[in-house]
Scaffold this motif. Structure first.
Motif, PDB file in Angstrom:
ATOM      1  N   SER A 156       0.792  -1.130  -0.105  1.00  0.00           N
ATOM      2  CA  SER A 156       0.096   0.165  -0.076  1.00  0.00           C
ATOM      3  C   SER A 156       0.968   1.267  -0.222  1.00  0.00           C
ATOM      4  O   SER A 156       2.020   1.297   0.523  1.00  0.00           O
ATOM      5  CB  SER A 156      -0.995  -0.053   1.141  1.00  0.00           C
ATOM      6  OG  SER A 156      -0.307   0.215   2.412  1.00  0.00           O
ATOM      7  N   GLY A 157       0.235   2.529  -0.667  1.00  0.00           N
ATOM      8  CA  GLY A 157       0.960   3.541  -0.459  1.00  0.00           C
ATOM      9  C   GLY A 157       2.336   3.770  -1.233  1.00  0.00           C
ATOM     10  O   GLY A 157       2.760   2.869  -1.931  1.00  0.00           O
ATOM     11  N   PRO A 158       2.935   4.975  -0.824  1.00  0.00           N
ATOM     12  CA  PRO A 158       4.431   4.989  -1.325  1.00  0.00           C
ATOM     13  C   PRO A 158       5.340   4.023  -1.011  1.00  0.00           C
ATOM     14  O   PRO A 158       5.995   3.438  -1.833  1.00  0.00           O
ATOM     15  CB  PRO A 158       4.551   6.330  -0.654  1.00  0.00           C
ATOM     16  CG  PRO A 158       3.511   7.250  -0.242  1.00  0.00           C
ATOM     17  CD  PRO A 158       2.673   5.778   0.205  1.00  0.00           C
ATOM     18  N   GLU A 159       5.369   3.327   0.103  1.00  0.00           N
ATOM     19  CA  GLU A 159       6.165   2.468   0.625  1.00  0.00           C
ATOM     20  C   GLU A 159       6.063   1.018  -0.405  1.00  0.00           C
ATOM     21  O   GLU A 159       6.880   0.079  -0.387  1.00  0.00           O
ATOM     22  CB  GLU A 159       6.048   1.935   2.167  1.00  0.00           C
ATOM     23  CG  GLU A 159       6.560   2.884   2.962  1.00  0.00           C
ATOM     24  CD  GLU A 159       5.873   3.983   3.369  1.00  0.00           C
ATOM     25  OE1 GLU A 159       4.645   4.176   2.438  1.00  0.00           O
ATOM     26  OE2 GLU A 159       5.763   4.650   4.106  1.00  0.00           O
ATOM     27  N   ALA A 160       4.834   0.830  -1.323  1.00  0.00           N
ATOM     28  CA  ALA A 160       4.681  -0.215  -2.021  1.00  0.00           C
ATOM     29  C   ALA A 160       5.779  -0.101  -3.113  1.00  0.00           C
ATOM     30  O   ALA A 160       5.984  -1.276  -3.948  1.00  0.00           O
ATOM     31  CB  ALA A 160       3.222  -0.130  -2.777  1.00  0.00           C
ATOM     32  N   ALA A 161       6.359   0.938  -3.438  1.00  0.00           N
ATOM     33  CA  ALA A 161       7.266   1.052  -4.648  1.00  0.00           C
ATOM     34  C   ALA A 161       8.605   0.668  -4.178  1.00  0.00           C
ATOM     35  O   ALA A 161       9.566   0.655  -4.923  1.00  0.00           O
ATOM     36  CB  ALA A 161       7.247   2.456  -5.167  1.00  0.00           C
ATOM     37  N   GLU A 162       8.895   0.107  -2.796  1.00  0.00           N
ATOM     38  CA  GLU A 162      10.210  -0.044  -2.474  1.00  0.00           C
ATOM     39  C   GLU A 162      10.669  -1.389  -3.223  1.00  0.00           C
ATOM     40  O   GLU A 162      10.108  -2.361  -3.279  1.00  0.00           O
ATOM     41  CB  GLU A 162      10.398  -0.526  -0.844  1.00  0.00           C
ATOM     42  CG  GLU A 162      11.684  -0.723  -0.243  1.00  0.00           C
ATOM     43  CD  GLU A 162      11.672  -0.568   0.977  1.00  0.00           C
ATOM     44  OE1 GLU A 162      12.625  -1.268   1.877  1.00  0.00           O
ATOM     45  OE2 GLU A 162      10.579  -0.196   1.693  1.00  0.00           O
ATOM     46  N   ALA A 163      11.888  -1.333  -3.588  1.00  0.00           N
ATOM     47  CA  ALA A 163      12.430  -2.238  -4.377  1.00  0.00           C
ATOM     48  C   ALA A 163      12.867  -3.524  -3.490  1.00  0.00           C
ATOM     49  O   ALA A 163      13.341  -3.203  -2.292  1.00  0.00           O
ATOM     50  CB  ALA A 163      13.666  -1.945  -5.395  1.00  0.00           C
ATOM     51  N   SER A 164      13.154  -4.928  -3.894  1.00  0.00           N
ATOM     52  CA  SER A 164      13.405  -5.734  -3.338  1.00  0.00           C
ATOM     53  C   SER A 164      14.485  -6.730  -4.191  1.00  0.00           C
ATOM     54  O   SER A 164      14.694  -6.596  -5.627  1.00  0.00           O
ATOM     55  CB  SER A 164      12.556  -6.763  -2.628  1.00  0.00           C
ATOM     56  OG  SER A 164      11.732  -7.661  -3.521  1.00  0.00           O
ATOM     57  N   TYR A 165      15.051  -7.723  -3.577  1.00  0.00           N
ATOM     58  CA  TYR A 165      15.777  -8.681  -4.362  1.00  0.00           C
ATOM     59  C   TYR A 165      15.131  -9.368  -5.147  1.00  0.00           C
ATOM     60  O   TYR A 165      15.635 -10.159  -6.201  1.00  0.00           O
ATOM     61  CB  TYR A 165      16.487  -9.561  -3.324  1.00  0.00           C
ATOM     62  CG  TYR A 165      15.655 -10.744  -2.519  1.00  0.00           C
ATOM     63  CD1 TYR A 165      15.409 -12.069  -2.997  1.00  0.00           C
ATOM     64  CD2 TYR A 165      14.887 -10.041  -1.504  1.00  0.00           C
ATOM     65  CE1 TYR A 165      14.732 -12.947  -2.302  1.00  0.00           C
ATOM     66  CE2 TYR A 165      14.175 -11.138  -0.838  1.00  0.00           C
ATOM     67  CZ  TYR A 165      14.099 -12.268  -1.308  1.00  0.00           C
ATOM     68  OH  TYR A 165      13.260 -13.435  -0.830  1.00  0.00           O
ATOM     69  N   ALA A 166      13.754  -9.634  -4.904  1.00  0.00           N
ATOM     70  CA  ALA A 166      12.711 -10.444  -5.901  1.00  0.00           C
ATOM     71  C   ALA A 166      12.959 -10.048  -7.166  1.00  0.00           C
ATOM     72  O   ALA A 166      12.708  -8.892  -7.609  1.00  0.00           O
ATOM     73  CB  ALA A 166      11.421 -10.479  -5.338  1.00  0.00           C
ATOM     74  N   ASP A 167      12.908 -11.184  -8.189  1.00  0.00           N
ATOM     75  CA  ASP A 167      12.732 -11.171  -9.471  1.00  0.00           C
ATOM     76  C   ASP A 167      11.357 -10.792 -10.134  1.00  0.00           C
ATOM     77  O   ASP A 167      10.866 -11.769 -10.880  1.00  0.00           O
ATOM     78  CB  ASP A 167      13.560 -12.271 -10.155  1.00  0.00           C
ATOM     79  CG  ASP A 167      13.597 -11.911 -11.743  1.00  0.00           C
ATOM     80  OD1 ASP A 167      13.620 -10.701 -12.129  1.00  0.00           O
ATOM     81  OD2 ASP A 167      13.651 -12.845 -12.476  1.00  0.00           O
ATOM     82  N   GLN A 168      10.979  -9.720  -9.436  1.00  0.00           N
ATOM     83  CA  GLN A 168       9.414  -9.433  -9.678  1.00  0.00           C
ATOM     84  C   GLN A 168       9.228  -7.711  -9.872  1.00  0.00           C
ATOM     85  O   GLN A 168      10.128  -7.088  -9.527  1.00  0.00           O
ATOM     86  CB  GLN A 168       8.589  -9.689  -8.675  1.00  0.00           C
ATOM     87  CG  GLN A 168       8.678 -11.296  -8.244  1.00  0.00           C
ATOM     88  CD  GLN A 168       7.873 -11.409  -6.902  1.00  0.00           C
ATOM     89  OE1 GLN A 168       6.725 -11.221  -6.820  1.00  0.00           O
ATOM     90  NE2 GLN A 168       8.777 -12.153  -6.056  1.00  0.00           N
ATOM     91  N   PRO A 169       8.158  -7.368 -10.421  1.00  0.00           N
ATOM     92  CA  PRO A 169       8.206  -5.795 -10.643  1.00  0.00           C
ATOM     93  C   PRO A 169       8.127  -5.150  -9.351  1.00  0.00           C
ATOM     94  O   PRO A 169       8.627  -3.961  -9.048  1.00  0.00           O
ATOM     95  CB  PRO A 169       6.808  -5.564 -11.832  1.00  0.00           C
ATOM     96  CG  PRO A 169       6.050  -6.955 -11.663  1.00  0.00           C
ATOM     97  CD  PRO A 169       7.357  -7.935 -11.396  1.00  0.00           C
TER      98      PRO A 169
END
Length: 398
Positions: free
Chosen positions: A208-221
């Motif tokens: 949810s919200g702005p934090e949803a755009a935090e990138a991670s190591y997962a090979d997913q968008p």
């Protein structure tokens, strides 16, 4: 308990044997759980010996009675030691030696390979048949599509529950917990099998919200903060606020078969930029439905769809936050999350009727959030048909 029909197993083995013959492989040794289930109907601890011609042999360590109950294959032989395998294989292949043996070298532990190569079958040549297995598995039968529609029904139940649970002040983690309960009650098995090394999936990404755009190591968008560096993706403890766009991306499992779905919700209107991207997402899905016909080349389809986004002037943050973006729009789906085909850059596979894949055009905009929905599709003569049941509207709640 829903068992795999004997006719399914027979058809799969015959198709695989045809590929073994075409590639001059004398026999295959199947070990990985997903492939065992596909070719035998069970995941009991054992080895499935499939010769290029003739009946297979299922050698099981544990549990033989359950293997006999769940699998139509016969014989099911007790396997007390791996040293029994050479004799079983000799009998299955007519004692032809030296042989070319196929194994799942994309997933088989290296130590196991060395043991087989150096000690168990030192005179035989071991080759990788994982690609052949995935070729057989990528086109789904009507029974498999029925299983995947069952998974889609679970996804629908989860999405339908969101408006009844979502409220201002609710934590992402609590929303995730309530949705997981709903999924379990609808029959979700609780896990998703992934073939790729170090790829990990649990339920999905509820963000949810702005934090949803935090990138991670997962090979997913999408990534998300998670709650621990041990699994730094997915939901966190963030409190959902009015105006937040909530992305509910779930991976449901029915009898081993998967459905991937993303739907977006908001308490009050989300940012105009996110609504704009969501509208474009609908256009991209429609383009896919019309273009993903049998014979379409996956890499060319990827370029067509990306070009559509480029011409709309919306390429920034598409499929991930800039440098963390992924170079695919869709991934094959069935018993595993990462099957063939991939709607991805430079892919050269031609689509065929019965192929299934998840398609997920999304924008991951730092400071704003995530917008975009995802369906699981099956390729038909007229294009891509969604298996999902949930309406594709952006749901704005009061």
């Amino acid at each position: 308990m829903l068992l795999v029909p004997p006719s399914e197993i027979a058809h799969r083995i015959v198709a695989f044997q045809s590929l073994l013959q075409a590639h001059q492989v004398d026999a295959a040794l199947i070990r990985q759980n997903t492939d065992l289930y596909y070719f035998s109907g069970t995941v009991q601890d054992g080895w499935l010996l499939i010769p290029a011609s003739g009946p297979p042999v299922f050698a099981v360590r544990r549990d033989v009675p359950r293997a006999e109950q769940q699998s139509p294959l016969r014989p099911v032989l007790p396997l007390e030691s791996l040293k029994q395998l050479p004799a079983l294989l000799d009998e299955a292949t007519g004692r032809a030696s030296p042989r070319t043996l196929g194994m799942e070298l994309d997933v088989l532990p290296t130590n196991t390979f060395f043991f087989f190569d150096e000690k168990l079958f030192p005179k035989d040549r071991i080759v990788d048949v994982s690609g052949l297995i995935r070729q057989v598995r990528m086109v789904k039968s009507s029974w498999e599509l029925e299983m995947m529609r069952g998974a889609a029904a679970i996804s629908h139940a989860v999405a339908q529950a969101v408006p009844h649970i979502l409220r201002e002040g609710l934590r992402e983690w609590d929303l995730l917990a309530e949705l997981e309960k709903t999924a379990r009650q609808a029959g979700h098995l609780g896990f998703a099998r992934v073939r790729g090394f170090n790829l990990e999936i649990y339920f999905g990404h509820v963000l949810s919200g702005p934090e949803a755009a935090e990138a991670s190591y997962a090979d997913q968008p999408t990534g998300g903060p998670g709650i621990s560096p041990a699994f730094s993706q997915g939901s966190g403890f963030r409190t959902i606020r009015r105006g937040d766009l909530v992305s509910v991306d779930t991976m449901m499992n029915h009898n081993g078969y998967l459905n991937d779905q993303t739907r977006n919700f908001s308490l009050g209107p989300p940012a105009d930029e996110l609504q704009d991207r969501y509208a474009l997402c609908r256009e991209i899905h429609q383009c896919l439905r019309e273009s993903a016909v049998p014979g379409a080349v996956t890499g060319e389809l990827y370029e067509l769809l990306v070009d559509r986004v480029r011409k709309a002037g919306r390429l920034e943050h598409f499929m991930g936050p800039n440098a963390s973006g992924v170079s695919f729009l869709g991934h094959g789906l069935g018993l595993e999350v990462d099957e063939f085909p991939f709607i991805a850059k430079n892919q050269k596979l031609g689509l065929r009727e019965g192929m299934t894949f998840a398609f997920e055009p999304k924008w991951v905009i730092p400071g704003k959030g995530v917008a975009g929905f995802e369906n699981t599709y099956v390729v038909t003569a007229g294009g891509a048909e969604p298996l999902n049941l949930t309406p594709e509207d952006l749901v704005i709640l009061n």
